[in-house]
Enzyme design. Structure first.
Site, PDB file in Angstrom:
ATOM      1  N   SER A   1     -70.197   6.926   8.452  1.00 46.23           N
ATOM      2  CA  SER A   1     -71.140   6.225   7.763  1.00 46.23           C
ATOM      3  C   SER A   1     -71.762   6.646   6.735  1.00 46.23           C
ATOM      4  O   SER A   1     -72.470   7.802   7.184  1.00 46.23           O
ATOM      5  CB  SER A   1     -71.910   5.200   8.984  1.00 46.23           C
ATOM      6  OG  SER A   1     -72.672   4.346   8.229  1.00 46.23           O
ATOM      7  N   SER A   2     -72.086   6.114   5.817  1.00 48.86           N
ATOM      8  CA  SER A   2     -73.017   6.551   4.687  1.00 48.86           C
ATOM      9  C   SER A   2     -73.649   5.454   3.688  1.00 48.86           C
ATOM     10  O   SER A   2     -73.154   4.170   4.009  1.00 48.86           O
ATOM     11  CB  SER A   2     -71.901   7.698   3.879  1.00 48.86           C
ATOM     12  OG  SER A   2     -70.983   6.840   3.127  1.00 48.86           O
TER      13      SER A   2
END
Length: 377
Positions: A90-91
């Site tokens: 995730s980012s």
């Protein structure tokens, strides 16, 4: 990295000016969105990867707000979650890519949008800023990320519909969406998305290393061109999955198998061919190992269990070792042969037609010039 100011508003203005100057952000409405939405509200601790050095730098807004804010308002991807193997899951992606995609989406007030991949919630906030909460639905496979995003969105005054679930299934049960935008990479465009998008609606998704922008037709098909290079984290189907690392790919290809001498096509390291290969064969992972005794190509396909490695001999050939039901090297070289004969087309010359049953056909320059059907993923 150090900040010249800890004023978030000033840093946001600097970022917007840079995105405008670099040609990623044109429309005043999206400039206002990037100015108005606090990116730091969606990250507390994050990591930035420098591909040039291979190093990772950890930032913490509470511990060193100045340095962290400077990173937040740079054109960087902020990694916020890693799997057991150290690969990001995730980012908050680079603002330049976010801006490019929001403008490519051609979304306007009155449209309903489905976002695939909630992540931190920052992109959903930008959509809410322009469209209003009622127009935005976002789905993510990770319930913890969804709840975290819900909290952070509420803290800055936004309340879109957030759902924990498999984005490939879309979100059925309501009138069709005007736009679907995917902030994760997929091997193919799910047929469910076509069924959930109105006639004339747009689907913007990352396939391989490129974005494709599809318009849904009255007959339930969708078609359009690849528009830009882009690479998102792949959509997860299982929260416990661990992505393959370069070390894993090399190890998978380092086995006894069938040995042959095969042609080494021109341009194997060209970006446009790598992009095409990832579109056509989305489950094949490839790395190039540079050694003092020469390069080695390593490929593996965990879906079929196939693998290959090739060592160029300097005479336009390579010694190839393969295993499994598919010949991954032959797949690559056949595709490279077509690409070379076609004049080495960039992805923007390619397009895609997706049938209502999910069948994909790749075309060159125009839909009437098909290249090949894409294998089901």
């Amino acid at each position: 990295m150090t900040a010249t100011t800890t004023d978030s508003a000033a840093l946001r203005a600097q970022l917007v000016n840079r995105l405008v100057a670099d040609g990623f952000l044109h429309e005043p409405r999206w400039q206002r969105a990037f100015l108005g939405v606090l990116r730091e509200a969606f990250v507390e601790q994050f990591t930035v990867h420098d591909p040039a050095t291979g190093t990772y730098t950890r930032y913490d807004l509470a511990a060193d707000r100045g340095a962290a804010l400077a990173a937040v308002y740079s054109d960087l991807s902020l990694l916020t979650q890693l799997d057991a193997g150290g690969t990001a899951t995730s980012s908050s992606t680079t603002p330049s890519l976010m801006a490019l995609m929001l403008e490519r989406l051609a979304v306007h007030p009155g449209h309903r949008v489905l976002e695939i991949g909630t992540g931190t919630g920052y992109n959903a906030a930008l959509l809410c800023h322009e469209l209003g909460d009622h127009a935005v639905t976002s789905i993510d496979i990770d319930p913890a990320l969804v709840e975290q995003a819900r909290t952070r969105l509420a803290e800055v005054g936004y309340g879109p519909r957030l759902i924990a679930g498999d984005g490939a299934l879309g979100v059925a049960g309501a009138r069709p969406y005007d736009r679907i935008i995917a902030t994760c990479g997929l091997p193919r465009v799910p047929a469910a998305w076509l069924a959930q998008t109105r006639e004339g609606g747009i689907i913007l998704v990352n396939l391989g290393f490129a974005l494709v922008r599809l318009t849904v037709a009255a007959d339930g098909t969708a078609g359009g061109r690849f528009t830009d290079y882009a690479a998102f984290m792949p959509r997860r189907t299982n929260l416990d999955d661990t992505a393959l690392t370069a070390r894993d790919i090399i190890a998978a290809a380092d086995r006894d198998g069938t040995i042959c001498r095969a042609p080494l096509p021109d341009g194997l390291d060209e970006r446009s061919l790598q992009c095409l290969h990832a579109i056509v064969h989305p489950h094949v992972h490839k790395v190039v190992v540079h050694n003092d005794d020469g390069d080695m190509y390593a490929l593996t396909d965990p879906v079929s269990g196939s693998w290959a490695r090739a060592r160029p001999d300097g005479n336009a050939n390579a010694t190839v070792v393969t295993g499994g039901p598919r010949d991954l090297w032959a797949d690559l070289t056949t595709l490279a042969g077509w690409w070379n004969e076609a004049g080495r087309p960039e992805p923007t010359r390619l397009g895609l037609t997706v049938a209502s049953d999910g069948a994909h056909e790749l075309w060159l320059d125009r839909p009437e010039q098909p290249v090949m059907p894409l294998p089901p993923a």
